[in-house]
Write a protein that holds these residues in place. Structure first.
Motif, mmCIF file in Angstrom:
data_model
loop_
_atom_site.group_PDB
_atom_site.id
_atom_site.type_symbol
_atom_site.label_atom_id
_atom_site.label_comp_id
_atom_site.label_asym_id
_atom_site.label_seq_id
_atom_site.Cartn_x
_atom_site.Cartn_y
_atom_site.Cartn_z
ATOM 1 N N LEU A 107 -60.182 -23.256 -60.319
ATOM 2 C CA LEU A 107 -61.599 -22.927 -60.132
ATOM 3 C C LEU A 107 -61.871 -22.563 -58.679
ATOM 4 O O LEU A 107 -61.422 -23.245 -57.759
ATOM 5 C CB LEU A 107 -62.481 -24.109 -60.521
ATOM 6 N N ARG A 108 -62.606 -21.487 -58.482
ATOM 7 C CA ARG A 108 -63.036 -21.116 -57.131
ATOM 8 C C ARG A 108 -64.303 -20.280 -57.228
ATOM 9 O O ARG A 108 -64.566 -19.634 -58.242
ATOM 10 C CB ARG A 108 -61.955 -20.371 -56.360
ATOM 11 N N GLY A 109 -65.084 -20.358 -56.175
ATOM 12 C CA GLY A 109 -66.329 -19.624 -56.182
ATOM 13 C C GLY A 109 -67.116 -19.803 -54.903
ATOM 14 O O GLY A 109 -66.706 -20.533 -53.996
ATOM 15 N N ILE A 110 -68.257 -19.114 -54.880
ATOM 16 C CA ILE A 110 -69.125 -19.141 -53.703
ATOM 17 C C ILE A 110 -70.569 -19.165 -54.169
ATOM 18 O O ILE A 110 -70.953 -18.416 -55.071
ATOM 19 C CB ILE A 110 -68.889 -17.902 -52.815
ATOM 20 N N GLU A 111 -71.353 -20.052 -53.569
ATOM 21 C CA GLU A 111 -72.803 -20.075 -53.784
ATOM 22 C C GLU A 111 -73.454 -19.609 -52.495
ATOM 23 O O GLU A 111 -73.096 -20.068 -51.406
ATOM 24 C CB GLU A 111 -73.291 -21.476 -54.127
ATOM 25 N N LEU A 112 -74.405 -18.691 -52.626
ATOM 26 C CA LEU A 112 -75.176 -18.219 -51.478
ATOM 27 C C LEU A 112 -76.644 -18.484 -51.761
ATOM 28 O O LEU A 112 -77.109 -18.269 -52.885
ATOM 29 C CB LEU A 112 -74.981 -16.717 -51.256
ATOM 30 N N GLN A 113 -77.363 -18.949 -50.767
ATOM 31 C CA GLN A 113 -78.810 -19.087 -50.867
ATOM 32 C C GLN A 113 -79.404 -18.291 -49.726
ATOM 33 O O GLN A 113 -78.875 -18.284 -48.619
ATOM 34 C CB GLN A 113 -79.233 -20.552 -50.742
ATOM 35 N N GLY A 114 -80.490 -17.588 -50.015
ATOM 36 C CA GLY A 114 -81.085 -16.788 -48.959
ATOM 37 C C GLY A 114 -82.330 -16.066 -49.395
ATOM 38 O O GLY A 114 -82.989 -16.443 -50.362
ATOM 39 N N THR A 115 -82.596 -15.001 -48.669
ATOM 40 C CA THR A 115 -83.801 -14.216 -48.856
ATOM 41 C C THR A 115 -83.422 -12.778 -49.200
ATOM 42 O O THR A 115 -82.538 -12.206 -48.572
ATOM 43 C CB THR A 115 -84.622 -14.227 -47.551
ATOM 44 N N ALA A 116 -84.110 -12.234 -50.199
ATOM 45 C CA ALA A 116 -83.876 -10.846 -50.605
ATOM 46 C C ALA A 116 -84.926 -9.950 -49.968
ATOM 47 O O ALA A 116 -86.097 -10.319 -49.895
ATOM 48 C CB ALA A 116 -83.944 -10.727 -52.123
ATOM 49 N N GLU A 117 -84.499 -8.791 -49.526
ATOM 50 C CA GLU A 117 -85.449 -7.803 -49.015
ATOM 51 C C GLU A 117 -85.063 -6.428 -49.545
ATOM 52 O O GLU A 117 -83.889 -6.133 -49.739
ATOM 53 C CB GLU A 117 -85.485 -7.804 -47.493
ATOM 54 N N THR A 118 -86.074 -5.615 -49.803
ATOM 55 C CA THR A 118 -85.817 -4.260 -50.264
ATOM 56 C C THR A 118 -85.449 -3.378 -49.068
ATOM 57 O O THR A 118 -85.951 -3.581 -47.961
ATOM 58 C CB THR A 118 -87.043 -3.661 -50.988
ATOM 59 N N VAL A 119 -84.553 -2.416 -49.319
ATOM 60 C CA VAL A 119 -84.141 -1.476 -48.279
ATOM 61 C C VAL A 119 -84.162 -0.075 -48.895
ATOM 62 O O VAL A 119 -83.617 0.141 -49.972
ATOM 63 C CB VAL A 119 -82.722 -1.795 -47.749
ATOM 64 N N GLY A 120 -84.804 0.857 -48.214
ATOM 65 C CA GLY A 120 -84.871 2.230 -48.708
ATOM 66 C C GLY A 120 -86.049 2.443 -49.632
ATOM 67 O O GLY A 120 -86.880 1.559 -49.841
ATOM 68 N N VAL A 169 -70.972 -16.474 -57.231
ATOM 69 C CA VAL A 169 -69.849 -15.600 -57.545
ATOM 70 C C VAL A 169 -68.678 -16.536 -57.797
ATOM 71 O O VAL A 169 -68.342 -17.346 -56.934
ATOM 72 C CB VAL A 169 -69.522 -14.645 -56.378
ATOM 73 N N ASP A 170 -68.088 -16.453 -58.987
ATOM 74 C CA ASP A 170 -66.979 -17.363 -59.285
ATOM 75 C C ASP A 170 -65.983 -16.698 -60.220
ATOM 76 O O ASP A 170 -66.268 -15.678 -60.813
ATOM 77 C CB ASP A 170 -67.485 -18.673 -59.889
ATOM 78 N N ASP A 171 -64.810 -17.287 -60.283
ATOM 79 C CA ASP A 171 -63.883 -16.937 -61.345
ATOM 80 C C ASP A 171 -63.475 -18.251 -61.978
ATOM 81 O O ASP A 171 -63.072 -19.182 -61.312
ATOM 82 C CB ASP A 171 -62.707 -16.069 -60.893
ATOM 83 N N GLY A 172 -63.688 -18.331 -63.273
ATOM 84 C CA GLY A 172 -63.559 -19.584 -64.003
ATOM 85 C C GLY A 172 -62.204 -20.229 -63.954
ATOM 86 O O GLY A 172 -62.093 -21.439 -63.930
ATOM 87 N N GLY A 173 -61.154 -19.459 -63.921
ATOM 88 C CA GLY A 173 -59.836 -20.055 -63.926
ATOM 89 C C GLY A 173 -59.489 -20.639 -65.279
ATOM 90 O O GLY A 173 -60.346 -20.825 -66.135
ATOM 91 N N SER A 174 -58.239 -20.928 -65.455
ATOM 92 C CA SER A 174 -57.780 -21.464 -66.743
ATOM 93 C C SER A 174 -57.660 -22.981 -66.729
ATOM 94 O O SER A 174 -57.491 -23.598 -67.769
ATOM 95 C CB SER A 174 -56.431 -20.833 -67.112
ATOM 96 N N ASP A 175 -57.736 -23.585 -65.564
ATOM 97 C CA ASP A 175 -57.708 -25.042 -65.452
ATOM 98 C C ASP A 175 -58.484 -25.453 -64.206
ATOM 99 O O ASP A 175 -58.855 -24.618 -63.387
ATOM 100 C CB ASP A 175 -56.258 -25.561 -65.405
ATOM 101 N N PHE A 176 -58.727 -26.746 -64.072
ATOM 102 C CA PHE A 176 -59.549 -27.265 -62.981
ATOM 103 C C PHE A 176 -59.066 -26.805 -61.614
ATOM 104 O O PHE A 176 -59.859 -26.410 -60.756
ATOM 105 C CB PHE A 176 -59.583 -28.797 -63.044
ATOM 106 N N LEU A 177 -57.752 -26.836 -61.384
ATOM 107 C CA LEU A 177 -57.220 -26.502 -60.065
ATOM 108 C C LEU A 177 -57.232 -25.005 -59.762
ATOM 109 O O LEU A 177 -56.852 -24.602 -58.673
ATOM 110 C CB LEU A 177 -55.816 -27.085 -59.891
#
Length: 154
Positions: free
Chosen positions: A86-99, A76-84
Motif C-alpha cells: 500500500l502506498r499513497g499521498i493525501e493532499l489538503q489545500g485550496t483550489a483556484e481557477t486559472v485561465g 492519490v493511491d495504488d491499492g497494492g495486493s497486500d498490506f506491505l
C-alpha cells in the motif's frame, strides 16, 4: 506547507512523492458541498512539483462546490495486493481557477506547462485538446501526507 509528523518511517521522500504523483493516473477529489456535505469524485491530474492541476468540467458538482468553498482534500493511491504494498499521498489545500472558464485555448502563460504535462501524460504525441467545457483548477497544498508500507520491510 505543514510537514508530516506521524508515520515518518513510511513517508515518501520528496523525490519518491514527485515520481509517484507524475505517474499515478487518478486522483480522488473531496469538496465541500452545500450545507457542508462532502462530495467525492475521481479525475485525471498532473503534478508540476509544487501544485496539482485538475482539468474539470465547469458544469459539475465539483466545480460548483469549489466556487463556493475552495477547500479540498485529495487522495492519490495504488491499492497494492497486500498490506506491505500500500502506498499513497493525501493532499489538503485550496483550489483556484486559472485561465478562462471554460477553457477555449486563449493564450495563458500559467497554463502552458500544465497543459503540456497533461497532454504528455494522457495522450502522448498529441497537443492538449480544448473542448470549451472544461476549466483548470490549481490545487496548492497546505499539507501533504504520504505512506509507503513497503518501507516496513526494511
Amino acid at each position: 506547507m505543514s510537514t508530516q509528523r506521524k508515520g515518518r518511517a513510511i513517508a515518501m521522500s520528496d523525490e519518491e512523492r514527485d515520481a509517484f504523483l507524475r505517474e499515478a493516473p487518478v486522483v480522488r477529489v473531496a469538496t465541500v458541498g452545500a450545507g457542508g456535505s462532502p462530495h467525492l469524485s475521481a479525475l485525471w491530474f498532473v503534478w508540476d512539483g509544487t501544485a496539482l492541476w485538475l482539468n474539470s468540467l465547469t458544469r459539475s458538482q465539483r466545480w460548483t462546490d469549489i466556487t463556493r468553498d475552495q477547500r479540498v482534500s485529495l487522495i492519490v493511491d495504488d491499492g497494492g495486493s497486500d498490506f506491505l504494498s500500500l502506498r499513497g499521498i493525501e493532499l489538503q489545500g485550496t483550489a483556484e481557477t486559472v485561465g478562462e472558464i471554460p477553457r477555449t485555448g486563449e493564450p495563458v502563460d500559467e497554463l502552458t506547462a500544465p497543459e503540456q504535462l497533461f497532454a504528455d501524460k494522457y495522450s502522448p504525441g498529441r497537443a492538449f485538446q480544448y473542448d470549451g467545457r472544461h476549466g483548470w483548477l490549481r490545487i496548492t497544498p497546505d499539507k501533504i501526507v504520504s505512506w509507503d508500507f513497503s518501507k516496513l520491510r526494511r
